[in-house]
Design a protein around this motif. Structure first.
Motif, PDB file in Angstrom:
ATOM      1  N   GLY A  33      -0.467   4.120  13.891  1.00  0.00           N
ATOM      2  CA  GLY A  33      -1.206   2.891  14.115  1.00  0.00           C
ATOM      3  C   GLY A  33      -1.537   2.467  12.426  1.00  0.00           C
ATOM      4  O   GLY A  33      -2.013   3.085  11.738  1.00  0.00           O
ATOM      5  N   VAL A  34      -1.460   1.114  12.437  1.00  0.00           N
ATOM      6  CA  VAL A  34      -1.974   0.460  11.423  1.00  0.00           C
ATOM      7  C   VAL A  34      -3.321  -0.196  11.527  1.00  0.00           C
ATOM      8  O   VAL A  34      -3.778  -0.881  10.608  1.00  0.00           O
TER       9      VAL A  34
ATOM     10  N   ALA B 200       0.663  -1.172  -0.011  1.00  0.00           N
ATOM     11  CA  ALA B 200       0.040   0.076  -0.013  1.00  0.00           C
ATOM     12  C   ALA B 200       0.946   1.160   0.073  1.00  0.00           C
ATOM     13  O   ALA B 200       0.378   2.200  -0.714  1.00  0.00           O
ATOM     14  N   ALA B 201       1.965   1.331   0.599  1.00  0.00           N
ATOM     15  CA  ALA B 201       2.850   2.448   0.880  1.00  0.00           C
ATOM     16  C   ALA B 201       3.624   2.663  -0.579  1.00  0.00           C
ATOM     17  O   ALA B 201       3.629   3.829  -1.133  1.00  0.00           O
ATOM     18  N   ILE B 202       3.760   1.614  -1.314  1.00  0.00           N
ATOM     19  CA  ILE B 202       4.378   1.820  -2.641  1.00  0.00           C
ATOM     20  C   ILE B 202       3.239   2.595  -3.506  1.00  0.00           C
ATOM     21  O   ILE B 202       3.483   3.720  -4.315  1.00  0.00           O
ATOM     22  N   ARG B 203       1.988   2.006  -3.617  1.00  0.00           N
ATOM     23  CA  ARG B 203       0.867   2.802  -4.209  1.00  0.00           C
ATOM     24  C   ARG B 203       0.596   4.209  -3.663  1.00  0.00           C
ATOM     25  O   ARG B 203       0.452   4.938  -4.654  1.00  0.00           O
TER      26      ARG B 203
ATOM     27  N   ALA C  39      -4.403   3.612   6.534  1.00  0.00           N
ATOM     28  CA  ALA C  39      -3.323   3.918   7.821  1.00  0.00           C
ATOM     29  C   ALA C  39      -2.218   4.474   7.103  1.00  0.00           C
ATOM     30  O   ALA C  39      -1.716   5.466   7.555  1.00  0.00           O
ATOM     31  N   VAL C  40      -1.841   3.878   5.820  1.00  0.00           N
ATOM     32  CA  VAL C  40      -0.609   4.271   5.104  1.00  0.00           C
ATOM     33  C   VAL C  40      -0.805   5.647   4.508  1.00  0.00           C
ATOM     34  O   VAL C  40       0.022   6.360   4.299  1.00  0.00           O
TER      35      VAL C  40
END
Length: 360
Positions: free
Chosen positions: A136-137, A15-18, A322-323
């Protein structure tokens, strides 16, 4: 453009890459992986974008940080390796980078964090001039900025309850589901996540942070735990079978006690299958996940958030929101002074420049 590294490519890292790729102020510079099978693979492939990004994953941390990225999204897990995660994060901060991460529970409320977590970060900031923001995630916004924002709509507040309602059957992290949470293990086994004091260790910082924002003095933080067994064996798509008679659902609360009453509560209701504990809270539409904030008072206010990503996967949707909170803070942190920040310091910001923006 802010050169940004994503460290880790699991549920959070994908998700972070996106999120980095979609943010108009950020540029994906590198991706760090630990699994040798992922080295050299394109970041777009690892993120499930369906196309390449021209960034090959690397396991050479020295080279990646030595290139001087301005920001790092640390997406590797800290659940069972908090010391290693802290070492990785301080290394990135010492390189001068702004670091955002969900990995260090102790720093959710950084002002009251144990010295063994706080001081290494402050030393790294002093040495390298970087910054750190931990949220938090589960997701963090559901246990800090959202309930605090909604509380401001009330006239009187008796209690705040933050709920995560989650069906693990679609979750792609078997070790955590079985060994940390205890799904599929005998009912006489005490999983680590449910051992006394562990829920407070993980979520107590968010209780303290909300109390600080509300100007409330906590008497204590308490825990309650309930568990249910599966009536029948169930089969999941990602993790296989979970046998009848083993743990199939967990409901626990971390309670902030004010004036002798639980006034600030974080509650988790988790299942391995919807058939287990059907009398416990469920998502409004019977789906596999939701986050809910309930303000008891006048008026009574209830807000439910449901998010999906990677198809109709709500577990991935929770990770993605969260990201989004973490990645969306990077450009603000770059402009701020070096420091250690928490959710009360970092504003929740609109998605400037992303309305209608297509992901490359």
């Amino acid at each position: 453009m802010i050169a940004t590294v994503v460290w880790g490519t699991g549920n959070v890292g994908r998700a972070a890459i996106r999120a980095v790729e979609a943010h108009p102020a950020l540029k994906l510079a590198d991706v760090i992986v630990h699994n040798p099978e992922k080295v050299g693979r394109d970041a777009g492939d690892l993120a499930g974008l369906g196309h390449g990004l021209g960034i090959a994953a690397s396991d050479d941390v020295d080279a990646v940080l030595g290139a001087g990225p301005r920001a790092v999204v640390y997406a590797a897990s800290g659940d069972i390796r908090p010391d290693e995660a802290l070492a990785d994060i301080t290394r990135a901060v010492r390189s001068g980078a702004v670091v955002v991460t969900p990995a260090l529970y102790a720093l959710y409320d950084q002002r009251n964090a144990p010295a063994e977590f706080r001081e290494p970060v402050l030393d790294a900031i002093a040495d390298g001039g970087g910054s750190l923001f931990v949220s938090g995630v589960d997701p963090g916004w559901g246990n800090d900025v959202l309930p605090l924002l909604v509380s401001g709509l009330g006239t009187t507040i008796d209690a705040i309850r933050c709920q995560e309602i989650f069906d693990y059957s679609t979750y792609d992290q078997e070790d955590s589901v079985r060994n940390l949470v205890g799904m599929g293990l005998p009912m006489d086994h005490e999983p680590l996540m449910l051992a006394p004091s562990i829920p407070t260790m993980v979520w107590g910082g968010q209780i303290r942070l909300m109390a600080r924002a509300l100007g409330a003095e906590l008497d204590d933080i308490r825990e309650t735990v309930q568990r249910r067994a599966l009536d029948t064996t169930v089969t999941t798509r990602t993790m296989g079978d979970f046998a009848a008679g083993t743990q199939g659902a967990v409901r626990f609360e971390v309670q902030g006690i004010v004036d002798g009453e639980p006034r600030i509560v974080i509650e988790h209701v988790t299942r391995i299958h919807a058939s287990c504990a059907p009398d416990w809270p469920t998502p409004p539409d019977g789906g596999d996940g939701a986050h809910r904030v309930i303000i008891e008072g006048r008026p009574r206010i209830e807000v439910t958030v449901e998010a999906t990503d990677e198809g109709e996967n709500r577990s991935a949707g929770g990770n993605a929101t969260a990201v989004g909170r973490l990645v969306g803070a990077i450009d603000w942190l770059v402009d701020a002074e070096p420091g250690l920040y928490d959710a009360l310091d970092v504003p929740l910001r609109p998605a400037v420049g992303r309305l209608g923006r297509k992901q490359r």
